[in-house]
Design a protein around this motif. Structure first.
Motif, short mmCIF file in Angstrom:
data_model
loop_
_atom_site.label_atom_id
_atom_site.label_comp_id
_atom_site.label_asym_id
_atom_site.label_seq_id
_atom_site.Cartn_x
_atom_site.Cartn_y
_atom_site.Cartn_z
N SER A 160 -12.22 8.72 2.36
CA SER A 160 -10.76 8.57 2.46
C SER A 160 -10.38 7.39 3.36
N GLN A 166 -6.74 5.60 -0.62
CA GLN A 166 -5.45 5.81 0.05
C GLN A 166 -4.31 5.40 -0.88
N SER A 167 -4.48 4.27 -1.58
CA SER A 167 -3.43 3.81 -2.48
C SER A 167 -3.29 4.72 -3.70
N VAL A 169 -3.75 7.94 -3.70
CA VAL A 169 -3.00 9.11 -3.23
C VAL A 169 -1.55 8.72 -2.92
N ALA A 170 -1.35 7.54 -2.37
CA ALA A 170 0.02 7.06 -2.09
C ALA A 170 0.83 6.99 -3.38
N ILE A 173 1.79 10.48 -4.37
CA ILE A 173 2.91 10.98 -3.56
C ILE A 173 4.23 10.42 -4.12
N THR A 181 1.09 16.84 -4.29
CA THR A 181 -0.07 16.01 -3.94
C THR A 181 -1.00 16.75 -2.98
N GLU A 182 -0.40 17.43 -1.99
CA GLU A 182 -1.21 18.17 -1.01
C GLU A 182 -2.01 19.28 -1.67
N ASN A 325 3.76 4.48 1.31
CA ASN A 325 3.24 5.85 1.42
C ASN A 325 1.84 5.91 2.02
N ASN A 326 1.35 4.79 2.53
CA ASN A 326 -0.04 4.76 3.01
C ASN A 326 -0.30 5.74 4.15
N ALA A 329 -0.28 9.25 3.01
CA ALA A 329 -1.48 9.53 2.21
C ALA A 329 -2.67 9.81 3.12
#
Ligand code: FE
Length: 339
Positions: A160, A166-167, A169-170, A173, A181-182, A325-326, A329
């Motif tokens: 991660s 990270q992007s 997941v961002a 989101i 997302t969580e 959103n980084n 995330a």
């Protein structure tokens, strides 16, 4: 005779303004390897006569350097990968906004910063790869569906701390919201075959060797392995197939490599010309082919390997959202136990 020579030299001095005596120069800090960018910079020099001084380094190291150099930085242009990182440069006041009709025309609006601070120069897709002998394409659909219990102990993905994840997941989101997302993250992480280790190529190798059945990786790594001189990489790559996720909804998650003009830039006009040159059809073709990435515009021809993967629907979320959103995330990935 002597007088005429003197006269003409004096006349010449009047006609030639002093600034034309200096060679135009642009200083580029690049997180892309020299072999991926130097040939294009050389071509720009051939066409314009401008001299380019290239400094290469790791993405995060270059950001740190630019921050500490501040307005004294010799850099005119920062070239780096991932919208998340370009956004960090923007947040650290390293870049400046430029208004350019050329850049706006050449680069689709979702592939550049919402504030004109950086511009996408190539597109990379984060895809699913699966083991040819153990998985069927119809078992796959979306990133979200990788949280399904059928994948328990079967997924490989890198750490991660990697900005590509990270992007990804961002982006989720931005489209699904934090709650969904969580919940997805927890179930997805529970399906990991092993604690995250290595880079994207290592995930492909792990699928090939049977450690896991599916992996999430950037497509150019698969392209690079398929075309590699290294027999082991080629063999590993041939045991997996690429799958385009989310084709029936928002499209596959894409990211960019891109460039921005620094706050300290001395030669803004030439820097802008250079970025426009990198976005031109000629450069886009070379750039995409060389690294198995996708051009920023559909009209540009792609390499044979890319063509073999067929067309795909790409997410058109503005890549600025990946940066925005980084932080959220990273926290969510941490809470879900994604090491
Ligand atoms: Fe990469």
């Amino acid at each position: 005779m002597a007088f005429r020579t003197l006269f003409f030299s004096a006349l010449l001095m009047l006609l030639v303004p002093p600034y034309s005596l200096a060679v135009a120069e642009v200083n580029v800090y690049s997180a892309r390897q020299e072999s991926l960018i130097k040939p294009l910079l050389d071509r720009f020099t051939e066409q314009t006569g401008a001299k380019i001084n290239l400094v290469t380094g790791k993405g995060d190291a270059l950001l740190t350097r630019l921050k500490s150099e501040g307005m004294n930085s010799p850099a005119d242009v920062l070239l780096t990968v991932d919208a998340g990182r370009l956004y960090r440069a923007q947040e650290a006041s390293i870049l400046q906004a430029v208004e350019s009709d050329d850049l706006n025309r050449l680069i689709p609006s979702h592939l550049r910063s919402a504030d004109n601070q950086w511009y996408g120069l190539s597109v990379r897709a984060r895809v699913i790869v699966f083991a040819k002998d153990r998985v069927k394409a119809n078992q796959l659909s979306t990133y979200e569906a990788l949280s399904d219990p059928q994948w328990q102990g079967k997924i490989c993905v890198r750490s991660s701390s990697n900005i590509y994840n990270q992007s990804l997941v961002a982006g989720m989101i931005a489209s699904q919201g934090m709650l969904k997302t969580e919940a997805w993250l927890k179930a997805f992480v529970a399906n990991f075959a092993r604690p995250p280790a290595g880079g994207d190529r290592d995930q492909i190798k792990a699928v090939a060797s049977g450690q896991c059945d599916v992996a999430v990786v950037n497509s150019y790594y698969l392209g690079g392995m398929l075309l590699s001189d290294d027999q082991a990489q080629q063999t590993a790559a041939s045991k997996v197939t690429l799958f385009w996720p989310n084709q029936k909804d928002r499209g596959t998650h894409v990211n960019i490599s891109g460039a921005g003009i620094t706050q300290s830039a001395k030669n803004i006009e030439l820097a802008q010309k250079l970025i426009a040159f990198l976005a031109s059809n000629e450069s886009q073709e070379w750039y995409a082919e060389r690294n198995n990435e996708f051009p920023v515009r559909d009209a540009v021809k792609v390499s044979t390997v890319l063509e073999s993967w067929g067309p795909f629907v790409a997410d058109t979320l503005n890549v600025t959202e990946l940066g925005r959103n980084n932080a959220a995330a990273i926290m969510a990935m941490d809470r879900a136990g994604w090491k």
